[in-house]
Design a protein around this motif. Structure first.
Motif, PDB file in Angstrom:
ATOM      1  N   ALA A   1     -11.857  53.967  17.920  1.00 34.62           N
ATOM      2  CA  ALA A   1     -12.181  55.074  18.976  1.00 34.62           C
ATOM      3  C   ALA A   1     -13.260  54.912  20.076  1.00 34.62           C
ATOM      4  O   ALA A   1     -14.121  54.560  20.929  1.00 34.62           O
ATOM      5  CB  ALA A   1     -12.723  56.851  18.380  1.00 34.62           C
ATOM      6  N   ALA A   2     -14.327  53.915  18.733  1.00 35.24           N
ATOM      7  CA  ALA A   2     -15.460  53.232  20.070  1.00 35.24           C
ATOM      8  C   ALA A   2     -15.082  52.339  20.768  1.00 35.24           C
ATOM      9  O   ALA A   2     -15.514  52.741  21.843  1.00 35.24           O
ATOM     10  CB  ALA A   2     -16.182  52.403  18.358  1.00 35.24           C
ATOM     11  N   ALA A   3     -13.562  51.728  20.191  1.00 37.40           N
ATOM     12  CA  ALA A   3     -13.839  50.550  21.254  1.00 37.40           C
ATOM     13  C   ALA A   3     -13.966  51.670  22.300  1.00 37.40           C
ATOM     14  O   ALA A   3     -13.335  50.445  23.576  1.00 37.40           O
ATOM     15  CB  ALA A   3     -12.517  49.661  21.040  1.00 37.40           C
ATOM     16  N   LEU A   4     -12.757  52.873  22.865  1.00 34.58           N
ATOM     17  CA  LEU A   4     -12.188  53.445  23.795  1.00 34.58           C
ATOM     18  C   LEU A   4     -13.513  54.591  24.412  1.00 34.58           C
ATOM     19  O   LEU A   4     -12.995  54.891  25.185  1.00 34.58           O
ATOM     20  CB  LEU A   4     -11.396  54.397  23.594  1.00 34.58           C
ATOM     21  N   LEU A   5     -14.676  54.034  23.947  1.00 36.69           N
ATOM     22  CA  LEU A   5     -15.319  55.109  24.455  1.00 36.69           C
ATOM     23  C   LEU A   5     -16.154  54.924  25.962  1.00 36.69           C
ATOM     24  O   LEU A   5     -16.046  56.320  26.363  1.00 36.69           O
ATOM     25  CB  LEU A   5     -16.797  55.087  24.037  1.00 36.69           C
ATOM     26  N   PRO A   6     -15.843  54.003  26.564  1.00 33.36           N
ATOM     27  CA  PRO A   6     -16.131  53.850  27.455  1.00 33.36           C
ATOM     28  C   PRO A   6     -14.744  55.199  28.184  1.00 33.36           C
ATOM     29  O   PRO A   6     -15.486  55.345  29.560  1.00 33.36           O
ATOM     30  CB  PRO A   6     -16.078  52.486  28.177  1.00 33.36           C
ATOM     31  N   GLN A   7     -13.771  54.861  27.852  1.00 35.18           N
ATOM     32  CA  GLN A   7     -12.602  55.502  28.930  1.00 35.18           C
ATOM     33  C   GLN A   7     -12.590  57.222  28.779  1.00 35.18           C
ATOM     34  O   GLN A   7     -12.280  57.669  29.829  1.00 35.18           O
ATOM     35  CB  GLN A   7     -11.246  54.485  28.284  1.00 35.18           C
ATOM     36  N   LEU A   8     -12.679  57.524  26.871  1.00 33.34           N
ATOM     37  CA  LEU A   8     -13.081  58.851  26.536  1.00 33.34           C
ATOM     38  C   LEU A   8     -13.874  59.232  27.284  1.00 33.34           C
ATOM     39  O   LEU A   8     -13.770  60.303  27.470  1.00 33.34           O
ATOM     40  CB  LEU A   8     -13.515  57.853  24.865  1.00 33.34           C
ATOM     41  N   ARG A   9     -14.871  58.780  27.915  1.00 31.69           N
ATOM     42  CA  ARG A   9     -16.365  59.286  27.980  1.00 31.69           C
ATOM     43  C   ARG A   9     -16.663  59.565  29.751  1.00 31.69           C
ATOM     44  O   ARG A   9     -16.506  61.156  29.804  1.00 31.69           O
ATOM     45  CB  ARG A   9     -17.462  58.214  27.831  1.00 31.69           C
ATOM     46  N   ASP A  10     -15.054  58.534  30.174  1.00 29.39           N
ATOM     47  CA  ASP A  10     -15.087  59.308  31.566  1.00 29.39           C
ATOM     48  C   ASP A  10     -13.674  60.567  31.435  1.00 29.39           C
ATOM     49  O   ASP A  10     -13.588  61.636  32.657  1.00 29.39           O
ATOM     50  CB  ASP A  10     -14.532  57.935  32.226  1.00 29.39           C
TER      51      ASP A  10
ATOM     52  N   MET B   1     -12.482  38.907   1.968  1.00 28.70           N
ATOM     53  CA  MET B   1     -11.894  39.803   1.658  1.00 28.70           C
ATOM     54  C   MET B   1     -12.615  40.869   3.149  1.00 28.70           C
ATOM     55  O   MET B   1     -11.850  41.654   3.995  1.00 28.70           O
ATOM     56  CB  MET B   1     -11.456  40.779   0.827  1.00 28.70           C
ATOM     57  N   VAL B   2     -14.372  40.612   3.301  1.00 31.23           N
ATOM     58  CA  VAL B   2     -14.939  41.357   4.590  1.00 31.23           C
ATOM     59  C   VAL B   2     -15.025  40.781   5.562  1.00 31.23           C
ATOM     60  O   VAL B   2     -14.924  41.086   6.236  1.00 31.23           O
ATOM     61  CB  VAL B   2     -16.151  41.177   3.705  1.00 31.23           C
ATOM     62  N   GLY B   3     -13.826  39.531   5.309  1.00 34.49           N
ATOM     63  CA  GLY B   3     -14.079  38.768   6.523  1.00 34.49           C
ATOM     64  C   GLY B   3     -12.598  39.493   7.159  1.00 34.49           C
ATOM     65  O   GLY B   3     -12.596  39.759   8.513  1.00 34.49           O
ATOM     66  N   GLY B   4     -11.960  40.357   6.171  1.00 33.52           N
ATOM     67  CA  GLY B   4     -10.685  40.729   7.068  1.00 33.52           C
ATOM     68  C   GLY B   4     -11.400  42.045   7.437  1.00 33.52           C
ATOM     69  O   GLY B   4     -10.298  42.079   8.946  1.00 33.52           O
ATOM     70  N   LEU B   5     -12.534  42.496   6.785  1.00 34.56           N
ATOM     71  CA  LEU B   5     -12.456  43.932   7.376  1.00 34.56           C
ATOM     72  C   LEU B   5     -13.049  43.763   8.712  1.00 34.56           C
ATOM     73  O   LEU B   5     -13.038  44.531   9.130  1.00 34.56           O
ATOM     74  CB  LEU B   5     -12.851  44.378   6.271  1.00 34.56           C
ATOM     75  N   THR B   6     -13.918  43.071   9.102  1.00 32.02           N
ATOM     76  CA  THR B   6     -14.272  42.466   9.872  1.00 32.02           C
ATOM     77  C   THR B   6     -13.766  42.245  10.983  1.00 32.02           C
ATOM     78  O   THR B   6     -13.826  43.147  12.283  1.00 32.02           O
ATOM     79  CB  THR B   6     -15.692  41.183  10.166  1.00 32.02           C
ATOM     80  N   LEU B   7     -12.540  41.215  10.776  1.00 35.22           N
ATOM     81  CA  LEU B   7     -11.559  41.187  11.920  1.00 35.22           C
ATOM     82  C   LEU B   7     -11.466  42.492  12.585  1.00 35.22           C
ATOM     83  O   LEU B   7     -10.611  42.639  13.495  1.00 35.22           O
ATOM     84  CB  LEU B   7     -10.205  40.176  11.553  1.00 35.22           C
ATOM     85  N   GLY B   8     -10.537  43.129  10.751  1.00 33.75           N
ATOM     86  CA  GLY B   8      -9.826  44.396  11.148  1.00 33.75           C
ATOM     87  C   GLY B   8     -10.724  45.754  12.352  1.00 33.75           C
ATOM     88  O   GLY B   8     -10.242  46.123  13.309  1.00 33.75           O
ATOM     89  N   SER B   9     -12.012  45.279  11.830  1.00 33.13           N
ATOM     90  CA  SER B   9     -12.932  46.005  12.550  1.00 33.13           C
ATOM     91  C   SER B   9     -13.273  45.625  13.820  1.00 33.13           C
ATOM     92  O   SER B   9     -13.513  46.572  14.787  1.00 33.13           O
ATOM     93  CB  SER B   9     -14.407  46.051  12.765  1.00 33.13           C
ATOM     94  N   ALA B  10     -12.682  44.789  14.274  1.00 34.86           N
ATOM     95  CA  ALA B  10     -12.642  44.326  15.205  1.00 34.86           C
ATOM     96  C   ALA B  10     -11.746  44.467  16.601  1.00 34.86           C
ATOM     97  O   ALA B  10     -11.496  44.429  17.644  1.00 34.86           O
ATOM     98  CB  ALA B  10     -13.536  42.695  16.129  1.00 34.86           C
ATOM     99  N   LEU B  11     -10.828  44.268  15.702  1.00 31.33           N
ATOM    100  CA  LEU B  11      -8.852  43.721  16.147  1.00 31.33           C
ATOM    101  C   LEU B  11      -9.276  45.137  17.277  1.00 31.33           C
ATOM    102  O   LEU B  11      -8.356  45.069  18.207  1.00 31.33           O
ATOM    103  CB  LEU B  11      -8.439  44.476  15.197  1.00 31.33           C
ATOM    104  N   PRO B  12      -9.794  46.502  17.461  1.00 29.07           N
ATOM    105  CA  PRO B  12      -9.285  47.300  18.526  1.00 29.07           C
ATOM    106  C   PRO B  12      -9.804  46.830  19.899  1.00 29.07           C
ATOM    107  O   PRO B  12      -9.447  47.234  21.371  1.00 29.07           O
ATOM    108  CB  PRO B  12     -10.331  48.714  18.388  1.00 29.07           C
ATOM    109  N   HIS B  13     -10.681  46.066  20.200  1.00 25.71           N
ATOM    110  CA  HIS B  13     -12.107  45.566  21.271  1.00 25.71           C
ATOM    111  C   HIS B  13     -11.073  45.017  21.188  1.00 25.71           C
ATOM    112  O   HIS B  13     -11.233  44.268  22.666  1.00 25.71           O
ATOM    113  CB  HIS B  13     -13.436  45.210  20.635  1.00 25.71           C
ATOM    114  N   LEU B  14     -10.056  44.209  20.879  1.00 25.90           N
ATOM    115  CA  LEU B  14      -9.435  42.902  21.767  1.00 25.90           C
ATOM    116  C   LEU B  14      -8.071  43.129  22.175  1.00 25.90           C
ATOM    117  O   LEU B  14      -7.619  43.132  22.882  1.00 25.90           O
ATOM    118  CB  LEU B  14      -8.992  42.330  20.116  1.00 25.90           C
ATOM    119  N   ILE B  15      -7.336  44.356  21.277  1.00 27.62           N
ATOM    120  CA  ILE B  15      -6.275  45.091  22.080  1.00 27.62           C
ATOM    121  C   ILE B  15      -6.864  46.174  22.921  1.00 27.62           C
ATOM    122  O   ILE B  15      -6.184  45.999  24.420  1.00 27.62           O
ATOM    123  CB  ILE B  15      -5.581  45.981  20.695  1.00 27.62           C
ATOM    124  N   ASN B  16      -7.438  46.347  22.964  1.00 27.86           N
ATOM    125  CA  ASN B  16      -8.716  47.611  24.553  1.00 27.86           C
ATOM    126  C   ASN B  16      -8.951  45.878  25.462  1.00 27.86           C
ATOM    127  O   ASN B  16      -7.844  46.386  26.818  1.00 27.86           O
ATOM    128  CB  ASN B  16      -9.430  47.971  24.364  1.00 27.86           C
TER     129      ASN B  16
END
Length: 438
Positions: free
Chosen positions: A33-42, A144-159
Protein backbone atom coordinates in the motif's frame (compact mmCIF):
# COMPACT_ATOMS: atom_id res chain seq x y z
CA UNK A 1 42.60 -20.80 25.37
CA UNK A 2 39.02 -20.24 24.13
CA UNK A 3 36.86 -23.32 23.46
CA UNK A 4 36.59 -24.53 19.87
CA UNK A 5 33.36 -23.55 18.10
CA UNK A 6 30.84 -26.32 17.38
CA UNK A 7 31.05 -27.93 13.93
CA UNK A 8 28.98 -26.41 11.12
CA UNK A 9 25.65 -28.16 10.54
CA UNK A 10 25.44 -30.01 7.20
CA UNK A 11 22.77 -28.61 4.92
CA UNK A 12 22.73 -25.22 6.60
CA UNK A 13 23.42 -23.29 3.38
CA UNK A 14 20.47 -24.94 1.70
CA UNK A 15 18.32 -24.04 4.70
CA UNK A 16 19.64 -20.48 4.55
CA UNK A 17 18.75 -20.17 0.88
CA UNK A 18 15.22 -21.53 1.31
CA UNK A 19 14.39 -19.64 4.51
CA UNK A 20 15.72 -16.37 3.06
CA UNK A 21 13.71 -16.92 -0.11
CA UNK A 22 10.64 -17.61 2.04
CA UNK A 23 11.16 -14.35 3.95
CA UNK A 24 11.80 -12.43 0.73
CA UNK A 25 8.51 -13.59 -0.76
CA UNK A 26 6.43 -13.52 2.42
CA UNK A 27 7.34 -9.95 3.38
CA UNK A 28 6.42 -8.58 -0.06
CA UNK A 29 2.95 -7.31 1.04
CA UNK A 30 4.44 -5.09 3.77
CA UNK A 31 4.77 -1.99 1.60
CA UNK A 32 2.25 -2.90 -1.08
CA UNK A 33 0.00 0.00 0.00
CA UNK A 34 2.87 2.40 0.75
CA UNK A 35 4.18 1.85 -2.78
CA UNK A 36 0.76 2.87 -4.11
CA UNK A 37 0.24 5.89 -1.87
CA UNK A 38 0.52 8.45 -4.70
CA UNK A 39 -2.19 6.62 -6.66
CA UNK A 40 -4.37 5.93 -3.61
CA UNK A 41 -4.19 9.58 -2.62
CA UNK A 42 -5.65 10.53 -6.00
CA UNK A 43 -8.25 7.74 -6.00
CA UNK A 44 -9.56 8.19 -2.45
CA UNK A 45 -8.66 11.89 -2.00
CA UNK A 46 -6.48 11.05 1.01
CA UNK A 47 -5.02 13.78 3.19
CA UNK A 48 -1.51 13.52 4.65
CA UNK A 49 -2.99 12.32 7.93
CA UNK A 50 -5.08 9.65 6.18
CA UNK A 51 -2.09 8.52 4.13
CA UNK A 52 -0.04 8.25 7.31
CA UNK A 53 -2.83 6.19 8.93
CA UNK A 54 -2.82 3.71 6.08
CA UNK A 55 0.94 3.24 6.45
CA UNK A 56 0.71 3.03 10.24
CA UNK A 57 -1.95 0.33 10.10
CA UNK A 58 0.62 -2.28 9.06
CA UNK A 59 3.02 -1.28 11.82
CA UNK A 60 0.31 -1.33 14.50
CA UNK A 61 -1.04 -4.62 13.22
CA UNK A 62 2.46 -6.08 13.49
CA UNK A 63 2.72 -4.77 17.05
CA UNK A 64 -0.60 -6.35 18.01
CA UNK A 65 0.41 -9.65 16.44
CA UNK A 66 3.81 -9.52 18.13
CA UNK A 67 2.31 -8.76 21.56
CA UNK A 68 -0.15 -11.65 21.30
CA UNK A 69 2.53 -14.00 19.96
CA UNK A 70 4.95 -13.04 22.74
CA UNK A 71 2.30 -13.35 25.45
CA UNK A 72 1.40 -16.83 24.19
CA UNK A 73 5.08 -17.80 23.65
CA UNK A 74 4.06 -18.92 20.14
CA UNK A 75 7.57 -18.56 18.70
CA UNK A 76 8.86 -20.99 21.36
CA UNK A 77 5.91 -23.41 21.46
CA UNK A 78 5.12 -23.82 17.73
CA UNK A 79 7.55 -24.90 15.03
CA UNK A 80 8.93 -21.71 13.40
CA UNK A 81 8.34 -23.09 9.91
CA UNK A 82 4.67 -23.69 10.69
CA UNK A 83 4.27 -20.13 11.97
CA UNK A 84 5.86 -18.83 8.76
CA UNK A 85 3.43 -20.88 6.67
CA UNK A 86 0.33 -19.61 8.44
CA UNK A 87 1.65 -16.05 8.52
CA UNK A 88 2.34 -16.10 4.79
CA UNK A 89 -1.06 -17.51 3.88
CA UNK A 90 -2.97 -15.05 6.08
CA UNK A 91 -0.92 -12.10 4.81
CA UNK A 92 -1.62 -13.15 1.22
CA UNK A 93 -5.38 -13.29 1.85
CA UNK A 94 -5.63 -9.96 3.68
CA UNK A 95 -3.39 -8.21 1.17
CA UNK A 96 -5.51 -9.53 -1.70
CA UNK A 97 -8.53 -8.08 0.05
CA UNK A 98 -7.27 -4.60 -0.87
CA UNK A 99 -8.72 -5.20 -4.33
CA UNK A 100 -12.18 -5.08 -2.76
CA UNK A 101 -11.53 -2.13 -0.44
CA UNK A 102 -13.63 0.88 -1.32
CA UNK A 103 -12.00 3.38 0.98
CA UNK A 104 -9.58 4.13 3.79
CA UNK A 105 -11.47 2.36 6.62
CA UNK A 106 -11.59 -1.09 5.02
CA UNK A 107 -8.08 -0.74 3.65
CA UNK A 108 -6.68 0.19 7.08
CA UNK A 109 -8.26 -2.87 8.71
CA UNK A 110 -6.86 -5.14 6.01
CA UNK A 111 -3.42 -3.60 6.35
CA UNK A 112 -3.50 -4.12 10.12
CA UNK A 113 -4.39 -7.79 9.64
CA UNK A 114 -1.55 -8.12 7.15
CA UNK A 115 0.88 -6.69 9.70
CA UNK A 116 -0.41 -9.06 12.40
CA UNK A 117 0.10 -12.02 10.08
CA UNK A 118 3.67 -10.95 9.29
CA UNK A 119 4.37 -10.81 13.04
CA UNK A 120 4.17 -14.62 12.88
CA UNK A 121 6.76 -14.72 10.08
CA UNK A 122 9.66 -12.48 10.99
CA UNK A 123 10.53 -13.60 14.57
CA UNK A 124 9.96 -17.23 13.63
CA UNK A 125 12.30 -16.89 10.66
CA UNK A 126 15.02 -15.39 12.85
CA UNK A 127 14.72 -18.25 15.33
CA UNK A 128 14.63 -20.92 12.61
CA UNK A 129 17.79 -19.56 11.05
CA UNK A 130 19.55 -19.31 14.42
CA UNK A 131 18.96 -23.04 14.92
CA UNK A 132 20.91 -23.76 11.75
CA UNK A 133 23.77 -21.34 12.46
CA UNK A 134 25.31 -21.59 15.91
CA UNK A 135 28.47 -20.16 14.31
CA UNK A 136 28.32 -17.64 11.48
CA UNK A 137 24.96 -16.48 12.78
CA UNK A 138 25.59 -12.85 11.87
CA UNK A 139 26.09 -13.69 8.20
CA UNK A 140 23.05 -15.97 8.14
CA UNK A 141 20.73 -13.45 9.76
CA UNK A 142 22.21 -10.73 7.57
CA UNK A 143 21.28 -12.70 4.46
CA UNK A 144 17.80 -13.29 5.86
CA UNK A 145 17.20 -9.62 6.67
CA UNK A 146 18.58 -8.86 3.23
CA UNK A 147 15.74 -11.00 1.90
CA UNK A 148 13.29 -9.04 4.05
CA UNK A 149 14.75 -5.81 2.66
CA UNK A 150 14.34 -6.91 -0.95
CA UNK A 151 10.83 -8.14 -0.18
CA UNK A 152 10.00 -4.73 1.29
CA UNK A 153 11.41 -2.99 -1.79
CA UNK A 154 9.71 -5.29 -4.29
CA UNK A 155 6.34 -3.47 -4.46
CA UNK A 156 8.14 -0.32 -5.55
CA UNK A 157 9.85 -2.21 -8.38
CA UNK A 158 6.58 -3.78 -9.49
CA UNK A 159 4.94 -0.37 -9.32
CA UNK A 160 7.73 1.24 -11.33
CA UNK A 161 7.81 -1.43 -14.04
CA UNK A 162 4.09 -2.16 -14.21
CA UNK A 163 2.82 1.26 -15.17
CA UNK A 164 1.66 2.04 -11.63
CA UNK A 165 -1.09 -0.59 -11.72
CA UNK A 166 -2.46 -1.16 -8.19
CA UNK A 167 -4.01 -4.48 -9.20
CA UNK A 168 -0.68 -5.80 -10.48
CA UNK A 169 1.15 -4.79 -7.29
CA UNK A 170 -1.45 -6.30 -4.96
CA UNK A 171 -1.92 -9.58 -6.83
CA UNK A 172 1.81 -10.16 -7.30
CA UNK A 173 2.74 -9.47 -3.69
CA UNK A 174 -0.13 -11.67 -2.44
CA UNK A 175 0.94 -14.63 -4.56
CA UNK A 176 4.53 -14.20 -3.39
CA UNK A 177 3.47 -14.15 0.27
CA UNK A 178 1.66 -17.47 -0.05
CA UNK A 179 4.55 -18.99 -1.99
CA UNK A 180 7.04 -17.81 0.63
CA UNK A 181 5.11 -19.49 3.42
CA UNK A 182 5.04 -22.76 1.48
CA UNK A 183 8.78 -22.61 0.82
CA UNK A 184 9.57 -21.98 4.49
CA UNK A 185 7.31 -24.81 5.63
CA UNK A 186 9.43 -27.27 3.64
CA UNK A 187 12.61 -26.50 5.63
CA UNK A 188 13.51 -28.88 8.44
CA UNK A 189 14.38 -27.67 11.94
CA UNK A 190 18.08 -27.00 12.48
CA UNK A 191 20.24 -29.23 14.68
CA UNK A 192 20.89 -26.33 17.05
CA UNK A 193 17.20 -25.84 17.80
CA UNK A 194 16.41 -24.29 21.11
CA UNK A 195 14.81 -26.24 23.99
CA UNK A 196 11.04 -26.39 24.25
CA UNK A 197 9.45 -23.73 26.41
CA UNK A 198 6.64 -23.93 28.93
CA UNK A 199 3.69 -21.58 28.58
CA UNK A 200 4.74 -18.53 30.63
CA UNK A 201 3.16 -15.28 29.38
CA UNK A 202 5.22 -13.14 31.76
CA UNK A 203 8.43 -14.24 30.01
CA UNK A 204 7.68 -11.82 27.17
CA UNK A 205 8.66 -8.83 29.29
CA UNK A 206 10.69 -10.47 32.05
CA UNK A 207 13.35 -11.25 29.45
CA UNK A 208 13.90 -7.56 28.78
CA UNK A 209 14.64 -6.72 32.43
CA UNK A 210 18.30 -7.72 32.23
CA UNK A 211 20.61 -4.75 31.72
CA UNK A 212 22.28 -6.30 28.68
CA UNK A 213 18.99 -6.92 26.88
CA UNK A 214 17.77 -3.48 27.88
CA UNK A 215 20.75 -1.85 26.21
CA UNK A 216 20.44 -4.08 23.14
CA UNK A 217 16.76 -3.20 22.89
CA UNK A 218 17.44 0.53 23.30
CA UNK A 219 19.98 0.32 20.50
CA UNK A 220 17.42 -1.50 18.36
CA UNK A 221 14.82 1.18 19.10
CA UNK A 222 17.23 3.88 17.91
CA UNK A 223 17.75 1.90 14.71
CA UNK A 224 14.01 1.43 14.16
CA UNK A 225 13.26 5.12 14.79
CA UNK A 226 14.73 6.03 11.42
CA UNK A 227 14.44 2.80 9.43
CA UNK A 228 10.74 2.41 8.76
CA UNK A 229 10.05 6.13 8.64
CA UNK A 230 12.63 6.36 5.88
CA UNK A 231 11.28 3.30 4.07
CA UNK A 232 7.64 4.32 4.43
CA UNK A 233 8.06 7.91 3.18
CA UNK A 234 10.88 7.41 0.68
CA UNK A 235 8.44 7.18 -2.26
CA UNK A 236 6.63 10.35 -1.15
CA UNK A 237 9.97 12.15 -0.83
CA UNK A 238 11.10 11.21 -4.33
CA UNK A 239 7.65 11.92 -5.75
CA UNK A 240 8.00 15.46 -4.45
CA UNK A 241 11.61 15.91 -5.56
CA UNK A 242 11.63 14.29 -8.99
CA UNK A 243 8.58 15.70 -10.82
CA UNK A 244 10.26 19.09 -10.93
CA UNK A 245 12.98 17.58 -13.05
CA UNK A 246 11.59 14.39 -14.59
CA UNK A 247 8.32 13.87 -16.40
CA UNK A 248 6.08 11.14 -15.00
CA UNK A 249 7.40 11.40 -11.48
CA UNK A 250 5.42 8.45 -10.04
CA UNK A 251 7.32 5.86 -12.05
CA UNK A 252 10.75 7.38 -11.46
CA UNK A 253 10.00 7.83 -7.77
CA UNK A 254 9.01 4.16 -7.49
CA UNK A 255 12.23 2.99 -9.17
CA UNK A 256 14.36 5.35 -7.06
CA UNK A 257 12.68 4.06 -3.90
CA UNK A 258 13.29 0.45 -4.96
CA UNK A 259 16.97 1.23 -5.46
CA UNK A 260 17.33 3.03 -2.11
CA UNK A 261 15.50 0.36 -0.11
CA UNK A 262 16.78 -2.61 -2.12
CA UNK A 263 20.45 -1.67 -1.81
CA UNK A 264 20.04 -2.37 1.88
CA UNK A 265 20.21 -6.09 1.04
CA UNK A 266 23.90 -5.59 0.21
CA UNK A 267 24.32 -3.69 3.46
CA UNK A 268 22.82 -6.63 5.35
CA UNK A 269 25.32 -8.98 3.74
CA UNK A 270 28.33 -6.83 4.62
CA UNK A 271 26.92 -6.21 8.08
CA UNK A 272 26.65 -9.95 8.67
CA UNK A 273 30.24 -10.59 7.60
CA UNK A 274 31.63 -7.78 9.71
CA UNK A 275 29.39 -8.64 12.66
CA UNK A 276 30.80 -12.17 12.82
CA UNK A 277 34.39 -11.24 12.05
CA UNK A 278 34.81 -7.74 13.46
CA UNK A 279 32.34 -7.84 16.35
CA UNK A 280 28.62 -7.08 16.39
CA UNK A 281 28.71 -4.06 18.66
CA UNK A 282 31.41 -2.38 16.58
CA UNK A 283 29.56 -3.07 13.33
CA UNK A 284 26.36 -1.66 14.85
CA UNK A 285 28.17 1.50 15.95
CA UNK A 286 29.60 1.95 12.44
CA UNK A 287 26.21 1.45 10.78
CA UNK A 288 24.41 3.81 13.15
CA UNK A 289 27.07 6.48 12.60
CA UNK A 290 26.85 6.18 8.82
CA UNK A 291 23.04 6.14 8.63
CA UNK A 292 22.60 9.03 11.05
CA UNK A 293 25.31 10.96 9.22
CA UNK A 294 23.59 10.43 5.87
CA UNK A 295 20.32 11.78 7.29
CA UNK A 296 22.09 14.96 8.37
CA UNK A 297 23.90 15.28 5.03
CA UNK A 298 20.57 14.98 3.21
CA UNK A 299 19.12 17.74 5.37
CA UNK A 300 22.07 19.95 4.49
CA UNK A 301 21.84 19.19 0.76
CA UNK A 302 18.17 20.09 0.71
CA UNK A 303 18.86 23.40 2.43
CA UNK A 304 21.56 24.05 -0.17
CA UNK A 305 19.13 23.18 -3.01
CA UNK A 306 21.35 20.36 -4.26
CA UNK A 307 20.43 18.63 -7.56
CA UNK A 308 18.31 15.44 -7.49
CA UNK A 309 21.26 13.22 -8.45
CA UNK A 310 23.15 14.32 -5.33
CA UNK A 311 20.10 13.58 -3.18
CA UNK A 312 19.73 10.15 -4.77
CA UNK A 313 23.42 9.34 -4.30
CA UNK A 314 23.35 10.13 -0.57
CA UNK A 315 20.02 8.30 -0.23
CA UNK A 316 21.61 5.19 -1.71
CA UNK A 317 24.42 5.32 0.86
CA UNK A 318 21.80 5.83 3.57
CA UNK A 319 19.76 2.90 2.28
CA UNK A 320 22.88 0.71 2.41
CA UNK A 321 23.82 1.50 6.04
CA UNK A 322 20.39 2.05 7.57
CA UNK A 323 19.65 -1.69 7.55
CA UNK A 324 23.21 -3.12 7.74
CA UNK A 325 22.97 -3.55 11.52
CA UNK A 326 19.39 -4.81 11.74
CA UNK A 327 20.17 -8.53 11.75
CA UNK A 328 22.95 -8.01 14.26
CA UNK A 329 20.50 -6.75 16.88
CA UNK A 330 18.57 -10.01 16.50
CA UNK A 331 21.80 -12.00 16.68
CA UNK A 332 22.80 -10.18 19.86
CA UNK A 333 19.43 -10.91 21.45
CA UNK A 334 19.60 -14.58 20.50
CA UNK A 335 23.05 -14.84 22.11
CA UNK A 336 22.40 -13.13 25.45
CA UNK A 337 18.81 -14.19 26.23
CA UNK A 338 17.48 -17.36 27.90
CA UNK A 339 17.84 -20.14 25.27
CA UNK A 340 14.39 -21.55 26.08
CA UNK A 341 12.72 -18.23 25.26
CA UNK A 342 14.79 -16.86 22.40
CA UNK A 343 11.73 -16.67 20.15
CA UNK A 344 9.74 -14.82 22.79
CA UNK A 345 12.60 -12.37 23.43
CA UNK A 346 12.94 -11.65 19.70
CA UNK A 347 9.19 -11.19 19.34
CA UNK A 348 8.97 -8.84 22.34
CA UNK A 349 11.90 -6.79 21.11
CA UNK A 350 10.43 -6.56 17.61
CA UNK A 351 7.07 -5.57 19.08
CA UNK A 352 8.66 -2.65 20.95
CA UNK A 353 10.61 -1.62 17.87
CA UNK A 354 7.60 -1.60 15.58
CA UNK A 355 5.60 0.32 18.18
CA UNK A 356 8.19 3.07 17.97
CA UNK A 357 8.09 3.04 14.17
CA UNK A 358 4.42 3.99 14.37
CA UNK A 359 5.45 7.18 16.18
CA UNK A 360 8.22 8.13 13.76
CA UNK A 361 6.12 7.34 10.69
CA UNK A 362 3.27 9.49 12.00
CA UNK A 363 5.70 12.28 12.85
CA UNK A 364 7.14 12.58 9.34
CA UNK A 365 4.22 14.47 7.69
CA UNK A 366 3.92 16.75 10.73
CA UNK A 367 7.61 17.64 10.54
CA UNK A 368 7.48 18.00 6.76
CA UNK A 369 4.67 20.54 6.98
CA UNK A 370 6.42 22.45 9.77
CA UNK A 371 9.99 22.55 8.47
CA UNK A 372 10.18 20.60 5.23
CA UNK A 373 12.22 17.46 4.55
CA UNK A 374 15.38 18.88 6.18
CA UNK A 375 13.52 18.90 9.52
CA UNK A 376 12.38 15.31 8.92
CA UNK A 377 15.89 14.03 8.29
CA UNK A 378 17.39 15.95 11.21
CA UNK A 379 14.89 14.43 13.66
CA UNK A 380 15.35 10.92 12.24
CA UNK A 381 19.08 11.23 12.93
CA UNK A 382 18.33 11.35 16.68
CA UNK A 383 17.55 7.61 16.67
CA UNK A 384 21.05 6.45 15.64
CA UNK A 385 22.59 8.85 18.15
CA UNK A 386 20.65 7.36 21.09
CA UNK A 387 21.11 3.81 19.80
CA UNK A 388 24.85 4.31 19.47
CA UNK A 389 25.20 5.36 23.11
CA UNK A 390 23.29 2.25 24.24
CA UNK A 391 25.37 -0.15 22.15
CA UNK A 392 28.62 1.48 23.25
CA UNK A 393 27.62 0.81 26.87
CA UNK A 394 26.63 -2.77 26.03
CA UNK A 395 30.04 -3.38 24.50
CA UNK A 396 31.64 -2.62 27.88
CA UNK A 397 29.50 -5.07 29.86
CA UNK A 398 30.18 -8.73 30.70
CA UNK A 399 27.37 -9.81 28.32
CA UNK A 400 29.56 -8.67 25.40
CA UNK A 401 31.65 -11.84 25.88
CA UNK A 402 28.63 -13.87 24.70
CA UNK A 403 28.07 -11.76 21.58
CA UNK A 404 29.61 -13.40 18.49
CA UNK A 405 31.83 -15.44 20.79
CA UNK A 406 33.27 -12.24 22.25
CA UNK A 407 34.96 -11.38 18.98
CA UNK A 408 36.85 -8.11 18.85
CA UNK A 409 39.69 -6.56 16.87
CA UNK A 410 43.12 -7.09 18.31
CA UNK A 411 46.26 -5.13 17.68
CA UNK A 412 49.40 -7.14 16.92
CA UNK A 413 50.47 -7.03 20.57
CA UNK A 414 47.05 -7.96 21.92
CA UNK A 415 45.76 -4.51 22.82
CA UNK A 416 42.53 -3.14 21.42
CA UNK A 417 43.01 -1.14 18.28
CA UNK A 418 40.71 1.59 17.05
CA UNK A 419 40.09 1.54 13.31
CA UNK A 420 38.85 4.51 11.36
CA UNK A 421 35.65 3.58 9.44
CA UNK A 422 37.23 4.73 6.17
CA UNK A 423 39.93 2.07 6.53
CA UNK A 424 37.47 -0.70 7.33
CA UNK A 425 37.25 -2.15 3.83
CA UNK A 426 40.99 -2.72 3.57
CA UNK A 427 41.64 -3.76 7.16
CA UNK A 428 38.93 -6.20 8.12
CA UNK A 429 39.94 -9.25 6.04
CA UNK A 430 43.46 -9.28 7.47
CA UNK A 431 42.91 -8.54 11.14
CA UNK A 432 42.97 -11.66 13.33
CA UNK A 433 39.80 -12.27 15.30
CA UNK A 434 40.02 -13.74 18.75
CA UNK A 435 37.60 -14.67 21.48
CA UNK A 436 38.51 -13.69 25.02
CA UNK A 437 39.13 -16.38 27.54
CA UNK A 438 36.16 -17.26 29.70
Amino acid sequence: MPPLPPPAAPGRWSALARLSTGVFFTMAPWFSAAALLPQLRDRWALTDVASSGLTLAVQLGFVLGAVLSAALNLADRVTPQRLMLWGGLIAAATNLGLLLAGGLGTAAVLRALTGAALALVYPAALKAMSAWFVTGRGVALGVMVGGLTLGSALPHLINGLGGASPRLVIVTTSVLAALGGLIAADVAEGPGRFPAAAFQPAQAWRLLRGRGLQLATLGYLGHMWELYAMWAWCAAFFTEVLPHHVAGGHREAALATFAVVGIGALGCGLGGVLGDRWGRTRLVLLALSCSGGCALVLAGLLLAHAPPLALLAVSLVWGFWIIADSAQFSAITSEISDPAYVGTALTAQLGLGYTLTAVSIALVPVLERAGGWPAVFAVLALGPAVGGVAIHRLSRRAEARRIAGGRRLKAPHGSDRRVHPAALVTLWPTVPVEAPAA
